[in-house]
Design a protein around this motif. Structure first.
Motif, PDB file in Angstrom:
ATOM      1  N   ARG A   1      16.944 -45.740   3.521  1.00  0.00           N
ATOM      2  CA  ARG A   1      17.983 -44.863   3.284  1.00  0.00           C
ATOM      3  C   ARG A   1      19.346 -45.073   4.173  1.00  0.00           C
ATOM      4  O   ARG A   1      20.458 -44.951   3.428  1.00  0.00           O
ATOM      5  CB  ARG A   1      17.400 -43.327   3.650  1.00  0.00           C
ATOM      6  CG  ARG A   1      16.441 -42.912   2.590  1.00  0.00           C
ATOM      7  CD  ARG A   1      16.062 -41.534   2.999  1.00  0.00           C
ATOM      8  NE  ARG A   1      14.660 -41.065   2.135  1.00  0.00           N
ATOM      9  CZ  ARG A   1      14.892 -40.633   1.040  1.00  0.00           C
ATOM     10  NH1 ARG A   1      15.822 -40.749   0.251  1.00  0.00           N
ATOM     11  NH2 ARG A   1      13.603 -40.439   0.358  1.00  0.00           N
ATOM     12  N   TYR A   2      19.188 -45.483   5.044  1.00  0.00           N
ATOM     13  CA  TYR A   2      20.253 -45.880   6.083  1.00  0.00           C
ATOM     14  C   TYR A   2      21.049 -47.272   5.407  1.00  0.00           C
ATOM     15  O   TYR A   2      22.172 -46.989   5.113  1.00  0.00           O
ATOM     16  CB  TYR A   2      19.933 -46.299   7.355  1.00  0.00           C
ATOM     17  CG  TYR A   2      19.400 -45.287   8.282  1.00  0.00           C
ATOM     18  CD1 TYR A   2      19.623 -43.825   7.738  1.00  0.00           C
ATOM     19  CD2 TYR A   2      18.914 -45.284   9.475  1.00  0.00           C
ATOM     20  CE1 TYR A   2      19.166 -42.904   8.581  1.00  0.00           C
ATOM     21  CE2 TYR A   2      18.513 -44.271  10.453  1.00  0.00           C
ATOM     22  CZ  TYR A   2      18.717 -43.243  10.012  1.00  0.00           C
ATOM     23  OH  TYR A   2      18.256 -41.950  10.702  1.00  0.00           O
ATOM     24  N   PHE A   3      20.221 -48.121   4.830  1.00  0.00           N
ATOM     25  CA  PHE A   3      20.931 -49.233   4.226  1.00  0.00           C
ATOM     26  C   PHE A   3      21.591 -48.724   3.122  1.00  0.00           C
ATOM     27  O   PHE A   3      22.923 -49.441   2.731  1.00  0.00           O
ATOM     28  CB  PHE A   3      19.889 -50.378   3.702  1.00  0.00           C
ATOM     29  CG  PHE A   3      20.366 -51.280   2.851  1.00  0.00           C
ATOM     30  CD1 PHE A   3      21.231 -52.188   3.134  1.00  0.00           C
ATOM     31  CD2 PHE A   3      19.787 -51.196   1.415  1.00  0.00           C
ATOM     32  CE1 PHE A   3      21.562 -53.104   2.139  1.00  0.00           C
ATOM     33  CE2 PHE A   3      20.322 -51.966   0.552  1.00  0.00           C
ATOM     34  CZ  PHE A   3      20.994 -53.133   0.893  1.00  0.00           C
ATOM     35  N   THR A   4      21.015 -48.053   2.178  1.00  0.00           N
ATOM     36  CA  THR A   4      21.628 -47.479   0.839  1.00  0.00           C
ATOM     37  C   THR A   4      22.976 -46.616   1.184  1.00  0.00           C
ATOM     38  O   THR A   4      24.068 -46.949   0.503  1.00  0.00           O
ATOM     39  CB  THR A   4      20.716 -46.539  -0.014  1.00  0.00           C
ATOM     40  OG1 THR A   4      19.396 -47.595  -0.208  1.00  0.00           O
ATOM     41  CG2 THR A   4      21.441 -46.241  -1.252  1.00  0.00           C
ATOM     42  N   ALA A   5      23.084 -45.854   2.264  1.00  0.00           N
ATOM     43  CA  ALA A   5      24.251 -45.137   2.486  1.00  0.00           C
ATOM     44  C   ALA A   5      25.292 -46.116   2.863  1.00  0.00           C
ATOM     45  O   ALA A   5      26.571 -45.845   2.521  1.00  0.00           O
ATOM     46  CB  ALA A   5      23.921 -44.169   3.538  1.00  0.00           C
ATOM     47  N   VAL A   6      24.941 -47.068   3.709  1.00  0.00           N
ATOM     48  CA  VAL A   6      26.173 -48.005   4.306  1.00  0.00           C
ATOM     49  C   VAL A   6      26.571 -48.856   3.080  1.00  0.00           C
ATOM     50  O   VAL A   6      27.687 -49.084   2.774  1.00  0.00           O
ATOM     51  CB  VAL A   6      25.813 -48.977   5.278  1.00  0.00           C
ATOM     52  CG1 VAL A   6      26.515 -49.962   5.669  1.00  0.00           C
ATOM     53  CG2 VAL A   6      25.279 -48.117   6.447  1.00  0.00           C
TER      54      VAL A   6
ATOM     55  N   HIS B   1      31.012 -48.620   4.654  1.00  0.00           N
ATOM     56  CA  HIS B   1      31.723 -48.089   5.860  1.00  0.00           C
ATOM     57  C   HIS B   1      30.680 -47.505   6.805  1.00  0.00           C
ATOM     58  O   HIS B   1      30.081 -46.548   6.361  1.00  0.00           O
ATOM     59  CB  HIS B   1      32.900 -47.283   5.652  1.00  0.00           C
ATOM     60  CG  HIS B   1      33.814 -46.968   6.796  1.00  0.00           C
ATOM     61  ND1 HIS B   1      33.358 -46.218   7.838  1.00  0.00           N
ATOM     62  CD2 HIS B   1      35.007 -47.241   7.075  1.00  0.00           C
ATOM     63  CE1 HIS B   1      34.362 -46.133   8.890  1.00  0.00           C
ATOM     64  NE2 HIS B   1      35.500 -47.102   8.342  1.00  0.00           N
ATOM     65  N   PHE B   2      30.462 -48.172   8.037  1.00  0.00           N
ATOM     66  CA  PHE B   2      29.487 -47.442   8.777  1.00  0.00           C
ATOM     67  C   PHE B   2      29.950 -46.177   9.151  1.00  0.00           C
ATOM     68  O   PHE B   2      28.629 -45.186   9.329  1.00  0.00           O
ATOM     69  CB  PHE B   2      29.355 -48.364  10.069  1.00  0.00           C
ATOM     70  CG  PHE B   2      28.291 -49.616   9.815  1.00  0.00           C
ATOM     71  CD1 PHE B   2      26.887 -49.401  10.065  1.00  0.00           C
ATOM     72  CD2 PHE B   2      28.903 -50.788   9.306  1.00  0.00           C
ATOM     73  CE1 PHE B   2      26.233 -50.369   9.667  1.00  0.00           C
ATOM     74  CE2 PHE B   2      28.102 -51.924   8.879  1.00  0.00           C
ATOM     75  CZ  PHE B   2      26.724 -51.774   9.330  1.00  0.00           C
ATOM     76  N   GLY B   3      30.990 -45.807   9.621  1.00  0.00           N
ATOM     77  CA  GLY B   3      31.481 -44.635  10.132  1.00  0.00           C
ATOM     78  C   GLY B   3      31.311 -43.347   8.935  1.00  0.00           C
ATOM     79  O   GLY B   3      30.607 -42.230   9.372  1.00  0.00           O
ATOM     80  N   ARG B   4      31.658 -43.713   7.684  1.00  0.00           N
ATOM     81  CA  ARG B   4      31.365 -42.395   6.584  1.00  0.00           C
ATOM     82  C   ARG B   4      29.816 -42.500   6.436  1.00  0.00           C
ATOM     83  O   ARG B   4      29.522 -41.726   6.114  1.00  0.00           O
ATOM     84  CB  ARG B   4      32.055 -43.023   5.331  1.00  0.00           C
ATOM     85  CG  ARG B   4      33.630 -42.819   5.708  1.00  0.00           C
ATOM     86  CD  ARG B   4      34.371 -42.976   3.966  1.00  0.00           C
ATOM     87  NE  ARG B   4      34.236 -44.382   3.585  1.00  0.00           N
ATOM     88  CZ  ARG B   4      34.821 -45.416   3.570  1.00  0.00           C
ATOM     89  NH1 ARG B   4      35.906 -45.224   4.517  1.00  0.00           N
ATOM     90  NH2 ARG B   4      34.751 -46.339   3.016  1.00  0.00           N
ATOM     91  N   ALA B   5      29.316 -43.641   6.396  1.00  0.00           N
ATOM     92  CA  ALA B   5      27.664 -43.713   6.131  1.00  0.00           C
ATOM     93  C   ALA B   5      27.050 -42.773   7.277  1.00  0.00           C
ATOM     94  O   ALA B   5      26.033 -41.940   6.878  1.00  0.00           O
ATOM     95  CB  ALA B   5      27.354 -45.128   6.147  1.00  0.00           C
TER      96      ALA B   5
ATOM     97  N   ARG C   1      22.564 -49.948  14.874  1.00  0.00           N
ATOM     98  CA  ARG C   1      21.109 -50.614  15.429  1.00  0.00           C
ATOM     99  C   ARG C   1      20.188 -50.566  14.300  1.00  0.00           C
ATOM    100  O   ARG C   1      19.374 -51.537  14.184  1.00  0.00           O
ATOM    101  CB  ARG C   1      20.814 -49.783  16.471  1.00  0.00           C
ATOM    102  CG  ARG C   1      21.668 -50.018  17.958  1.00  0.00           C
ATOM    103  CD  ARG C   1      20.801 -49.690  19.031  1.00  0.00           C
ATOM    104  NE  ARG C   1      20.809 -48.221  19.215  1.00  0.00           N
ATOM    105  CZ  ARG C   1      21.489 -47.256  19.584  1.00  0.00           C
ATOM    106  NH1 ARG C   1      22.670 -47.740  20.039  1.00  0.00           N
ATOM    107  NH2 ARG C   1      21.278 -45.968  19.743  1.00  0.00           N
ATOM    108  N   GLN C   2      19.987 -49.496  13.567  1.00  0.00           N
ATOM    109  CA  GLN C   2      18.870 -49.527  12.643  1.00  0.00           C
ATOM    110  C   GLN C   2      19.105 -50.592  11.400  1.00  0.00           C
ATOM    111  O   GLN C   2      18.244 -51.162  10.895  1.00  0.00           O
ATOM    112  CB  GLN C   2      18.797 -48.010  11.862  1.00  0.00           C
ATOM    113  CG  GLN C   2      18.427 -46.841  12.640  1.00  0.00           C
ATOM    114  CD  GLN C   2      16.917 -47.218  12.993  1.00  0.00           C
ATOM    115  OE1 GLN C   2      16.238 -47.711  12.319  1.00  0.00           O
ATOM    116  NE2 GLN C   2      16.512 -46.622  14.451  1.00  0.00           N
ATOM    117  N   ILE C   3      20.304 -50.852  11.104  1.00  0.00           N
ATOM    118  CA  ILE C   3      20.745 -51.882  10.167  1.00  0.00           C
ATOM    119  C   ILE C   3      20.460 -53.149  10.665  1.00  0.00           C
ATOM    120  O   ILE C   3      19.870 -54.205   9.904  1.00  0.00           O
ATOM    121  CB  ILE C   3      22.280 -51.675   9.609  1.00  0.00           C
ATOM    122  CG1 ILE C   3      22.301 -50.518   8.791  1.00  0.00           C
ATOM    123  CG2 ILE C   3      22.481 -52.888   8.688  1.00  0.00           C
ATOM    124  CD1 ILE C   3      21.427 -50.152   7.716  1.00  0.00           C
TER     125      ILE C   3
END
Length: 334
Positions: free
Chosen positions: A7-12, A17-21, A34-36
């Motif tokens: 889910r984290y990967f899909t959002a980024v 953009h890491f901030g918006r994700a 760190r999770q990515i």
């Protein structure tokens, strides 16, 4: 790797953009980064090209994203289908039914149910009552339609239809001139009956009614319900059958109500310990819509009509003579 990483990967990947994700996920940016990184380390290749001002997917990351999206689509579908199964909107039911129901309700019932719940697979098995009871107990069918009474602690049942019983006679039988027939007038008649070993409830009901009328029937033939009609029309004897048998429309028969209007109950039956949501959905449906008899209306009697009906061409001298004899008796209007 777990679903959180995906889910984290899909959002980024979608936000680029890491901030918006991080804002979309409701977490801080450093834990997301760190999770990515942990995911990339586990996979052994980079998912994002961080060398530019805008975060871009690597070729490997683009391929990975396409497959991850299919994973989430499959997961959403699994949750949706499981939720439907949990309330009985999907699944499979094996349904047993009496041969007579083919002419009086089962077609309409199944068609309507499939229209409301098309994802439930129905498998139909035509079976005599006793075979249905055994099939229910050993799990070969999930639900059945049998005649009352049903006394077995392993099975549960409910009445879905109450039908008057009729006397079936050859069309030229002397008693066919009557509107209603007292059972005691059948005491000297040969009977064509449904075999007890194939359906004890209905057999015992008929025998009990005859005993209450003061006689034990002389059984000339045993046959299934639809075959009984042919045998009665051929003159092998008389029979007592549920009213829905009218739907068969067999020629050469007279079907008359019985004085006192005895009836038979049609039951829907299932295993008492079966809590299947699909079964519960079917039972709820049957309670709501019922099982219709759909008995055809009789055509008005006319001077001329179909052969085999009293008072119409084709009945023969015996029928006209029998009607005249019956009309001369004081109880001929019964």
């Amino acid at each position: 790797m777990d679903l959180r990483h995906l889910r984290y990967f899909t959002a980024v990947a979608e936000e680029r953009h890491f901030g918006r994700a991080a804002q979309r996920l409701g977490i801080a940016q450093p834990p997301l980064s760190r999770q990515i990184q942990d995911l990339e380390s586990e996979l052994g290749f980079s998912l994002f090209d961080r060398s530019r001002r805008r975060v871009e997917l690597t070729p490997a990351g683009a391929v990975f994203l396409a497959h991850v999206r299919r994973v989430f689509d499959a997961l959403d579908l699994a949750v949706h289908e499981a939720r439907r199964a949990s309330v009985g909107e999907t699944g499979r039911l094996v349904l047993g039914y009496l041969s007579s129901l083919a002419y009086s309700g089962i077609t309409e019932l199944v068609r309507t149910f499939r229209g409301e719940l098309p994802a439930v697979e129905l498998a139909l098995r035509e079976m005599p009552p006793q075979e249905q009871i055994e099939a229910l107990k050993d799990g070969r069918i999930d639900v059945g339609f049998v005649r009352a009474p049903l006394h077995d602690a392993r099975l549960a049942s409910e009445c879905v239809r109450r039908e008057p019983l009729l006397v079936a006679l050859p069309a030229d039988h002397p008693l066919a001139a009557r509107k209603r027939i007292p059972l005691e007038l059948l005491s000297r008649e040969p009977f064509v009956v449904f075999p007890r070993q194939r359906g004890s409830a209905f057999f015992d009901l008929v025998m009990g009614l005859c005993r209450e009328a003061g006689f034990s029937p002389r059984i000339a033939q045993e046959a299934l319900h639809l075959d009984i009609l042919s045998l009665v029309a051929a003159g092998f004897g008389v029979s007592i059958l549920p009213e829905s048998i009218k739907n068969v429309g067999r020629k050469g028969l007279a079907l008359r109500p019985i004085v006192g209007a005895p009836s038979t109950d049609l039951l829907v039956a299932w295993r008492a310990d079966d809590a299947s949501p699909t079964l519960l959905q079917f039972l709820s449906f049957v309670r709501r819509v019922g099982v219709s008899v759909r008995v055809k209306r009789s055509k008005p009697r006319a001077a001329r009509g179909a052969p085999g009906e009293p008072g119409e061409p084709g009945e023969g001298k015996r029928g006209r003579r029998a009607r005249g004899v019956a009309a001369a008796r004081p109880d001929a209007a019964e």
